[in-house]
Design a protein around this motif. Structure first.
Motif: not given
Length: 422
Positions: A247-274
């Motif tokens: 049930t629900g919808v596919p994709g990624t839910l962007v929400c309040d931190e309180d809604e995330i039970v298990e918090k990853q130490i690192v969730s993502g790696v980003t890159l900005a060139k130039a």
């Protein structure tokens, strides 16, 4: 039954056929009994075409007339979407920003929303209508059309969702969610089921281009839950939630931190060139010197990112290093040289061709050693770090651009983000 605001970006409404595809997503939600409002961008490429026409007409044009022309792109899309929905048997009508009304300040071309009166939208939605609202625009205190600048349609959608007290705001785009990093660099990048507003804000500011910063800021301020999902998914497919449930919808839910039970130490790696690096050597360490340096750059519209200051042993001078976009490097150097009579320094040096690599995660708050492990992972690959900045949930380093993608891949693997259950 939920109240949902759905937003379609330019690629999602690039042709009438794609508008029909987007409309099928709307119909699915209406058929499920939900109250729905739609916010649309201009067709892909249309805004750039309109801006080109304005500049061709006159390079020095009235900003109010610029807005009047450029805002027409969204009006076309809104009308077409309402026509397609009506053809599908859904009661619908288009609303220009001024008809809602979406009130803004009078900063034409880069206006900010000050208020949305939800009365008409609320009534229509309760009566089973689907209002289709032009994104990217509003009306000034003087009654003139305004546009909101880059990312304005996302911002419009979040603001409408907040005004009508929507249960969520679905951002339909050409990707199916937020990933741990750019899948073009790391094929093993995983789609995140959930990400906090703060993490998304950091990732958006650090180079991830899925959502615009202003829209995430507004969503966080008003606690509007966002779902990033793809327009090109089959609208009739079973709706599987980001966490894999039926049930629900596919994709990624962007929400309040309180809604995330298990918090990853690192969730993502980003890159900005130039990214360009500039260093002022032996700056007189007097009160107000930093304000003078960065105020001078700000007056020229130059955006500064990473800043590091090293004070000499005698305390009389300091070295200040910072980064600017490569495109602003020459302008920044000239600006600082021209201000030499107001800013006392011995010499200036710098270079283009840097890259900023960052790791982001709310779990960093409660785990020590994330920065040191990041440095070790880069050292193991022989990658030299030029600058370091940190915040509570991110660590960023400046490295040579030729090692940028190697660094992203190394960190993505090091923090276990290659795995399906990351």
């Amino acid at each position: 039954m939920a109240r949902i605001v759905v937003k379609f970006g330019g690629t999602s409404v690039a042709t009438v056929e794609r508008i029909r595809q987007a409309a099928r997503h709307v119909k699915r939600e209406v058929d499920a009994g939900h109250e729905v409002a739609v916010v649309v961008s201009a067709m892909s490429g249309k805004t750039n075409e309109l801006v080109g026409w304005v500049n061709e007409a006159s390079p020095l044009h009235d900003a109010r007339e610029y807005d009047a022309v450029v805002a027409s792109g969204e009006q076309v899309t809104a009308g077409l979407m309402a026509i397609v929905l009506s053809e599908m048997g859904i009661q619908s009508r288009s609303f220009a920003g001024w008809q809602v009304p979406i009130r803004t300040d009078d900063a034409h071309g880069a206006a900010r929303i000050t208020e949305i009166d939800p009365t008409e939208l609320d009534k229509r939605m309760k009566d089973g209508w689907v209002p289709v609202i032009t994104g990217f625009q509003g009306v000034s205190p003087h009654g003139r059309l305004t546009t909101l600048g880059r990312g304005g349609s996302d911002t419009s959608a979040v603001a409408v969702a907040a005004a009508v007290k929507a249960d969520r705001c679905d951002i339909y785009t050409d990707v199916d969610g937020v990933y741990t990093t750019d899948p073009r660099i790391v094929p093993k990048a995983q789609r995140l089921a959930r990400i906090s507003f703060e993490e998304m804000l950091e990732m958006a500011s650090l180079g991830a281009k899925v959502l615009m910063i202003r829209s995430v800021e507004m969503a966080m301020a008003y606690k509007v839950r966002l779902v990033v999902r793809s327009t090109f998914d089959d609208p009739d497919a079973p709706q599987v939630a980001p966490d894999g449930s039926n049930t629900g919808v596919p994709g990624t839910l962007v929400c309040d931190e309180d809604e995330i039970v298990e918090k990853q130490i690192v969730s993502g790696v980003t890159l900005a060139k130039a990214e360009a690096k500039i260093t002022l050597r032996d700056v007189k360490d007097n009160p107000g010197v930093a304000a003078a340096i960065f105020g001078t750059l700000a007056d020229q519209g130059i955006i500064v990112d990473m800043i590091v200051q090293n004070i000499a042993d005698d305390g009389a001078t300091t070295d200040i290093t910072f980064t600017v976009p490569d495109s602003e490097y020459d302008k920044a150097i000239k600006t600082l040289k021209d201000a030499g009579d107001r800013i006392e320094y011995a010499r200036i040096s710098g270079s283009k061709g840097g890259a900023k690599v960052s790791v982001v995660g709310v779990g960093m708050r409660s785990h020590a050693g994330v920065a040191s492990s990041m440095f070790k992972a880069l050292a193991d690959k022989g990658i030299n770090i030029q600058l370091i900045t940190t915040s509570e949930i991110k660590t960023s380093v400046l490295i040579d651009e030729q090692y940028a993608e190697l660094a992203v891949r190394a960190l993505h693997t090091y923090y276990g983000l290659d795995k399906k259950d990351a």
